[in-house]
Structure formats: structure tokens, C-alpha cells
Design a protein around this motif. Structure first.
Motif, PDB file in Angstrom:
ATOM      1  N   THR A 332       0.839  -1.208   0.000  1.00 55.32           N
ATOM      2  CA  THR A 332       0.000   0.000   0.000  1.00 55.32           C
ATOM      3  C   THR A 332       0.867   1.249   0.000  1.00 55.32           C
ATOM      4  N   ASP A 427     -11.983   9.826  -7.610  1.00 53.49           N
ATOM      5  CA  ASP A 427     -10.847   8.926  -7.389  1.00 53.49           C
ATOM      6  C   ASP A 427      -9.566   9.399  -8.075  1.00 53.49           C
ATOM      7  N   ASN A 459     -11.249   5.527  -1.921  1.00 59.74           N
ATOM      8  CA  ASN A 459     -10.029   4.850  -2.363  1.00 59.74           C
ATOM      9  C   ASN A 459      -8.756   5.613  -2.007  1.00 59.74           C
ATOM     10  N   ALA A 462      -5.639   3.704  -1.847  1.00 61.38           N
ATOM     11  CA  ALA A 462      -5.021   3.320  -3.120  1.00 61.38           C
ATOM     12  C   ALA A 462      -4.398   4.511  -3.833  1.00 61.38           C
ATOM     13  N   SER A 464      -5.849   7.751  -4.272  1.00 60.40           N
ATOM     14  CA  SER A 464      -6.677   8.864  -4.758  1.00 60.40           C
ATOM     15  C   SER A 464      -6.725   9.968  -3.715  1.00 60.40           C
ATOM     16  N   HIS A 609     -16.205  -2.269  -0.568  1.00 56.34           N
ATOM     17  CA  HIS A 609     -15.348  -1.777  -1.656  1.00 56.34           C
ATOM     18  C   HIS A 609     -15.623  -2.525  -2.960  1.00 56.34           C
ATOM     19  N   LYS A 612     -19.064  -1.527  -4.682  1.00 58.62           N
ATOM     20  CA  LYS A 612     -19.293  -0.164  -5.152  1.00 58.62           C
ATOM     21  C   LYS A 612     -19.677  -0.191  -6.635  1.00 58.62           C
ATOM     22  N   GLU A 652     -13.311   9.195   5.453  1.00 58.73           N
ATOM     23  CA  GLU A 652     -13.381   8.230   4.357  1.00 58.73           C
ATOM     24  C   GLU A 652     -14.217   7.019   4.770  1.00 58.73           C
TER      25      GLU A 652
END
Length: 811
Positions: A332, A427, A459, A462, A464, A609, A612, A652
């Protein structure tokens, strides 16, 4: 338009019309969940071609994944190509629809081919050995083969697992006190074995048990006074005997202290079980020596072997989880560095200038930097490239004026575009922004149409960054901001509840469906299992509850039901006829097994997730509790250097909960539990009353093996002495006290083996007097009843049987 007979005609509302017709300058569209953003995007493209005379090759539509791109392309094809005569209205060419990564690949591969240079091997998702995850894993595996690096990672992860992050964050200067107080209830305490716990005291106990190789069940259900009582730690000895450890962390509260007294009494009277109490006084010592000594002595006195494992043995038991978690955290971190275009040299300067909260955080950054360098060196040595690196190369090419590309479906040129339409703009990342900035530098006249929903920005992990959405004019320039607000997916009650969740955070959605729909909160704290449910699911509340919810949803006409969860595991103890395991895929199979084959495929399960962008008539949110919404994993601290804060992480998580509830079209059920209710659900209920599930009205379903319930109780007018006299004999025959409905001793047997004559021969029967026996089926219907006087039985089926209190109207 260009629709054929099989394509439903799109009738845009006023908001959608405004977005479709906005063809001058940059346009930023805020599109709430279910508002038809893809239809709007496609129809705007149709409008540009048909009514504005824009050539299809002058339009580029960008999506974030292949599935979304394929959906847009399918809708465009249905809208633009077929004509009533069977010909093609606009010729062979369609506007190009691509993912960002496909665009980057096309640019780089076209440039390499034109120069006769071999294109880089691309690390793509799939079964190949050449994926970003696998290459990163190879780098990490190489580190673990080095004794020095292995020792460093081992020390880092064990220290991370043992760290008291709540105390550290509370004492830091970068977390304002008001922010911390608002979020601290949701901060998880994760044990060495991965369990999510409610307090530091519980974590210390769990880690002690892990380090001494003593298995336990966390919050395993026990039925007590008709409530589902979940003591902190259940330790089994032989059979159904053992010890319970409770951390009484709120001493001084009157109600809490009263409940504590009652719990002590309960365990004193429960045969084969003992209670160990731990209080805050025993964990104030920073080294927790008093706690360890006290637990050790008490467990040994109760027959448990209590010898601490060596650090090597502890690492052996924690190793797999530690390496998995370390790998995930590193992947990550490296992925976010790539998307934020942070090269190793810049990361080195960031680490040197950063003030970590603890030595664990500093060690992680050092190892992450080491892995990042080794990963990029591995790419260079093998001639491979990941998608983010490919996009960076594409940006370099565009800035040098190389804007043409060739794909199987034809040629394109970013320098010739008039319109770029971007889906899911919430995103956007630094890397995508650079790609668009490079395109605009060589093609200043290109106009952007960006559509997304800031309420669905989930996200950040990830890479964004919502800043591009929130500060659109700053990053793009003068533009028109529009909103399409009407939710055509969800019923009115669901739209109203989701608005309540996001109150004050932007324009509310409007309800586009003519029906109100149904929304319920299912509180497990008030759920009373039938005796059959207790027999099938010992210690498990979530499974029988969800079976009832699914069964009732089918009875209410729902054709498809999805269970959604924050993680791949449930925060509940799961048990059914010897089967356990809280992984969501296993849980789905357990739930499906209760239903006929024709219904099983209509029940699905997913993380939020993964779900979505999708919808179902009925959605059951499985885990609206603290430490699920929000889920603030301790690993978040490793990303503080990249700009994360507790507040950003918490918000978030609110948006993730919004995504969960807005997947429902007709019926939404939110599962929670008493004092563990998610603060996001509390926000919803504070603004809007949500009906609670009345559990007796949500019936269970017959299991695969039909059961009979035998209840042994006191005859009316005889007080409680009749059963007290035979209490021990009833326990020996496996009867358990059941306070639901008619209060009595009860047990379940398979209906095919049931015989009243067998019951008459049980040890308690010969001594019984003033006793009534009632026999129920799975639906709780009374099948027969008997009265016993001095061991003599009288069948009362033809007499007036005492009424079941549950069948009487409330006064």
C-alpha cells in the motif's frame, strides 16, 4: 436518438439535461449515488456528436477500471451505432473509451514501436508471475532471507502489534484533542493474533493468553436472563467447562457496577465455570507485571498450563499474520508513493524531515524506503514496468509532444482532442492529474467534463486524493459546476437515511422512486434466540439473526439479497452444527445452507469496496458497529508521512458507510449491537427515526434437520419449587434454562427421534410433581402438553392448555 427497440429510452431530468447540454468550457458534475451519471456521460457524448457536429475521434472517455470502460462502451454502441434501417448512423467509428492505464500503455508502446525499441514487460493483474504484488513479494522475500533484515522486520512487527497506539496518538501534537475525543471510541486495539478488541485492557489480556499459548474465544455468546451476554474471553477446559475472563474497565458507573455484581453471581452459580476479574488498577503498571502475575496465578489454580513461550515461539505463531500484514502495508505504501510520484530520493528527504509518533513508525519508514529502492531496481534489472511507472513514462512523452497512439481499434491523438470525459473523478490522483495537465499543455483547447461523487470517495488507501474534486477550479481553472442529485436507484426512505448520514457535507440527494421502501435497524442486543436456534448455533448470534433477516426479506418480496461487510471477516463468533469460521465466503455458505436450493444463488456477500457501483433490491449491512464503521486499522499511522490524518481516515470511513447503504434499491437492513453502535449509524438516527426490527415478527426458517423443542416448566399456581427440586436432574439430561416465551427448562431433539415415551423415562420424570411438559415445533407452535403429578402423566391436548404469553396482545 439512436436507440433501437431493445434499448430503453433515456428520459433525462432537468439536472441531467443541464449536464448533457454543457458543452462550453470545463465542466465539473457532482453526481449522487444512483443518479444516472453513466447515462448522463453517454448521452452527453451522443449530444456532442449528433447535435454539435463533433467527430467521434475528437472525444475521449476515461474510466478507472476495465469493467466501467466496457459498460460505457456498450451503452455508447447501443446508442450510436444501430439505426432503424440496420445501418450505422455515424459510421464505423465510435468515441474512444479507455482506462487511464490503457491510455498510458498505448502511448508508451506506440512510441517504442516507432523507434524499434522493445516495449517494457508490463506487470498486469492475473495468474502470471509478473504482477506488481508478486514482484514486491519477491523483494520482501529476499529481505526475509537476509538474517539482519529478517530480525529488523520481526522486531518491527512484534513491536507494532504490542504498541499502545491510542496512548501515543492522544499524546501527540498533530492530533487536536477535540478530533481525538470524537474518534477514540472507534480506535481498535488489535491483539497479537489479529483479534479486534475494545480496550487496551482487553488487548493486554489477549496478548498474555497468546504469549502463553492458551486458546480462547473472544466475546463468545452466553445466554443469560434472555439477553445475549458476551464475556470478553472464554477459555475451555474439558467439554462445556472452563473459565471466563472479564475486564471490568468502567468501575464507578452505578449501572455498570450493578451489572458487574450480577455477572459475578451468574458465574458463581454456573456449574463447571469460574470467573477471573481484571480491573484497571492491574494494568496501570507500564510493564504490566502485576497483571501477568495475577493472571498466571489464577489460571494455574484453575487447571491451565501457564508457561510463557519464548520470543522465537511467539514469532513462529505470529509470523504468518505479521508477514502478511507487513507485506500489505508495504504494498500500500509503495503504491501510494508511485501514485503521488514520490521517488525514493524525495521519500528519503521526507523521512529525514518527519517527526514519527514512535520508534515503530520510524522503523517502518526505513524498511519501506529500502523495499521501494529494491523494487525499482528489480524493475530496472528485468526491463519490467508497473502501471504507475507506465503512466509516468506516458506523461513524459506527452510533454515532449508525442501524443499519438495506436491500438487494435485504430489510431488516436491527444493533441487533436476537443473533449475529454472523466468518470469517477472523485478517485483522481496526483499521477492522473499530471497526465491531464500534460495533455492540456500540448492541447490547450481541450475541454474536460469530469463527473463523480465526493460522497463516494473511498479509495484514499489506493492513492486517490479528494482535493482534486473539492478544489476543481484551482487544479483545472475556470469551469462550470453542476449537480445531478436525483437517486433513481433507491427508495425514498433509503435516500433520506443516506442524506442524514452525510448531512452538512454537500447537496443532498433527491428521491426519484415513487415508493418509500423499507429500512430497519436490527439490534442484536435485543435478539432472543429460540431454543432450536441456540441448539444449532451455540455461542453464535449473528448467524440465526441473519437467517431470519434473509428469510423475512424473501417473504417481503425481495428477489435478490446481498450481505455487505467492511472486511473479509465478520466481527462476530460464527457457529452452525459444528461448522465455524468468520470469513465472509464461509459465512455465506452457512447462510445459504438454511434455504432451498432455488433461493441460494439469490443470496450473495461482498465487501463494500468490491460492491461499489452495484445494487440489489435488498442490502443487509452486517457490521454497523464500532471498529467496523469506522475501521481505523493501526497501520494507518504508517501513512501519516503521506498526508493521512485520523480525521481524513474517519471521514473516508463515513463515505464507505454511505456507499454501503446506497447499494439498496427497495429494502435496507442495518445490523448493529447495543452499546457498540457505529457513530455513523447514530448520526443517521439522530436526524431521522429508523424503525427497529421486531425480532418476534421476523420468523426463522426450518433447518435441514427438523427439530422438536421439549420444555419442562412449573404448572400454574405451583410457584417455582417444582422445577427447583429437579433442577440438577434436568441439567444432567442436557436441559437448559430458557427465559424466552414460557419460562422453562428446554432442550431440542431431532423430530424423527422424538418420542414422549422416551421423555417419561428420563431421570427427572419419576420425581416430578406440579410440572407441565410442553412440546413445540420449529415454528414455536404447541404440539402437545402434559401435566405431571407424583410421577403420573396426564395428556392435556384435549383440555384448555395455558396460553403462551407471546400469543397475547400487549395491554
Amino acid at each position: 436518438g439512436g436507440e433501437n427497440a431493445s434499448t430503453p429510452r433515456f428520459s433525462p431530468d432537468n439536472d441531467q439535461i443541464a449536464a448533457i447540454a454543457a458543452v462550453h468550457g470545463h465542466v465539473h458534475v457532482v453526481a449522487r449515488a444512483g443518479s444516472g451519471k453513466t447515462q448522463t456521460l453517454v448521452n452527453r457524448t451522443h449530444f456532442l456528436i449528433r447535435h454539435c457536429g463533433v467527430e467521434p475521434q475528437k472525444i475521449l472517455l476515461l474510466a478507472f477500471n476495465r469493467k466501467a470502460a466496457a459498460e460505457i462502451q456498450t451503452r455508447l454502441r447501443a446508442l450510436l451505432l444501430p439505426s432503424p434501417s440496420g445501418g450505422q448512423e455515424f459510421g464505423e467509428e465510435l468515441p474512444r473509451v479507455m482506462t487511464f492505464h490503457a491510455l498510458g500503455r498505448a502511448l508508451v508502446f506506440t512510441d517504442r514501436n516507432s523507434r524499434g525499441i522493445q516495449a517494457p514487460d508490463l506487470l498486469v493483474d492475473g495468474e502470471s508471475d509478473q504482477t506488481q504484488s508478486k514482484v514486491l513479494q519477491q523483494v520482501i522475500d529476499d529481505l526475509l532471507l537476509n538474517p539482519v533484515s529478517q530480525a529488523q522486520i520481526r522486531a518491527l512487527m512484534l513491536a507494532h502489534f504490542r504498541e499502545d497506539w491510542e496512548r501515543i496518538i492522544a499524546g501527540s501534537h498533530d492530533c487536536p484533542p477535540a478530533e481525538f475525543l470524537r474518534i477514540r471510541r472507534a480506535l481498535p486495539h488489535v491483539a497479537l493474533n489479529g483479534d479486534y478488541l475494545k480496550s487496551r485492557g482487553e488487548k493486554l489480556i489477549a496478548d498474555f493468553l497468546f504469549e502463553h499459548d492458551i486458546p480462547y474465544s473472544y466475546e463468545r455468546n452466553h445466554w443469560w436472563k434472555g439477553i445475549n451476554y458476551r464475556p470478553d474471553f472464554t477459555l475451555f477446559l474439558a467439554g462445556e467447562t472452563g473459565t471466563v475472563i472479564e475486564y471490568f474497565g468502567l468501575q464507578g458507573d452505578l449501572d455498570y457496577d450493578q451489572m458487574t455484581t450480577e455477572k459475578r453471581s451468574y458465574w458463581r452459580e454456573k456449574s463447571g465455570w469460574t470467573l477471573i476479574e481484571i480491573t484497571p488498577r492491574e494494568i496501570v503498571d507500564s510493564r504490566n507485571n502485576e497483571l501477568r502475575e495475577s493472571l498466571c496465578a489464577q489460571l494455574r489454580a484453575r487447571g491451565f498450563k501457564c508457561e510463557r513461550l519464548s520470543e522465537d515461539e511467539i514469532w513462529d505463531r505470529a509470523r504468518k499474520r505479521a508477514i502478511d500484514q507487513f507485506t500489505k502495508a508495504i504494498r500500500t505504501f509503495v503504491g501510494r508513493c508511485r501514485k503521488q510520484m514520490i521517488e525514493p530520493g524525495r521519500l528519503r528527504h521526507m523521512i529525514d524531515a518527519f517527526t514519527p509518533l514512535s520508534d515503530v513508525e520510524r522503523q517502518f519508514h526505513e524498511v519501506a524506503h529500502q523495499v521501494y529502492l529494491a523494487y525499482l531496481e528489480r524493475l530496472g534489472a528485468t526491463g519490467a514496468e508497473d502501471f504507475d511507472g507506465l503512466l509516468q513514462r506516458a506523461c513524459d512523452l506527452i510533454e515532449r509532444g508525442c501524443t499519438g497512439f495506436t491500438r487494435k481499434d485504430g489510431k488516436g491523438d491527444l493533441g487533436q482532442l476537443r473533449f475529454v470525459c472523466i468518470d469517477e473523478y472523485q478517485d483522481f490522483s496526483e499521477l492522473f492529474h499530471r497526465l491531464m495537465t500534460a495533455t492540456r499543455s500540448v492541447n490547450p483547447g481541450v475541454q474536460l467534463f469530469c463527473v463523480g461523487d465526493d460522497w463516494q470517495a473511498i479509495n484514499g488507501f489506493a492513492g486517490s486524493d479528494l482535493k482534486f474534486f473539492e478544489q476543481f477550479q484551482h487544479f483545472v481553472g475556470p469551469s462550470t459546476r453542476l449537480a445531478i442529485r436525483t437517486n433513481y436507484r433507491s427508495a425514498g426512505a433509503i435516500v433520506a437515511a443516506s442524506n442524514a448520514l452525510m448531512k452538512g457535507l454537500g447537496n443532498e440527494a433527491l428521491a426519484g422512486q415513487p415508493f418509500e421502501g423499507e429500512i430497519f435497524v436490527a439490534d442484536l442486543a435485543g435478539f432472543e434466540l429460540t431454543q432450536i436456534e441456540k441448539s444449532r448455533h451455540p455461542g453464535d448470534v449473528i448467524t440465526p439473526a441473519v437467517v431470519r433477516l434473509v428469510h423475512t426479506a424473501f417473504l417481503r418480496g425481495m428477489t435478490q439479497i446481498v450481505l455487505v461487510c467492511q472486511r473479509n471477516t465478520l466481527p462476530w463468533f460464527v457457529r452452525f452444527e459444528g461448522k465455524g469460521g468468520n470469513k465472509i465466503d464461509d459465512f455465506l455458505e452457512i447462510i445459504r445452507s438454511h434455504f432451498p436450493a432455488k433461493l441460494r444463488d439469490r443470496i450473495t456477500i461482498s465487501t463494500v469496496h468490491k460492491f461499489k457501483g452495484m445494487e440489489k433490491p435488498c442490502v443487509i449491512v452486517l457490521d454497523a458497529i464500532l471498529r467496523s464503521y469506522p475501521l481505523i486499522h493501526p497501520d494507518w499511522v504508517f501513512s501519516r508521512i503521506l498526508g493521512d490524518t485520523l480525521l481524513k481516515t474517519n471521514e473516508e470511513q463515513r463515505r464507505l458507510f454511505y456507499v454501503a447503504v446506497t447499494r439498496a434499491a427497495k429494502m435496507l437492513v442495518i445490523v448493529t449491537e447495543g452499546g457498540q453502535k457505529s457513530p455513523f449509524l447514530e448520526d443517521m438516527e439522530r436526524d431521522r427515526a429508523i424503525p427497529a426490527v421486531s425480532w418476534p415478527e421476523w420468523p426463522t426458517i426450518a433447518g435441514p434437520i427438523p427439530q422438536i423443542v421439549i420444555k419442562i416448566g412449573n404448572r400454574d399456581g405451583f410457584g417455582n419449587q417444582p422445577t427447583l427440586r429437579i433442577k440438577d436432574q434436568l441439567k444432567a439430561c442436557h436441559y437448559q434454562w430458557d427465559s424466552t416465551g414460557w419460562k422453562a427448562w428446554a432442550r431440542c431433539v431431532p423430530s424423527e427421534t422424538f418420542s414422549i415415551e422416551r421423555i417419561k423415562k428420563e431421570a427427572w420424570a419419576s420425581d416430578a410433581t406440579g410440572i407441565e411438559v410442553r412440546i413445540f415445533d420449529e415454528a414455536d407452535h404447541l404440539l402437545e402438553s402434559h401435566i405431571i403429578e407424583n410421577g403420573s402423566w396426564r395428556d392435556t391436548r384435549d383440555e384448555h392448555a395455558p396460553p403462551d404469553p407471546r400469543s397475547q396482545p400487549e395491554p
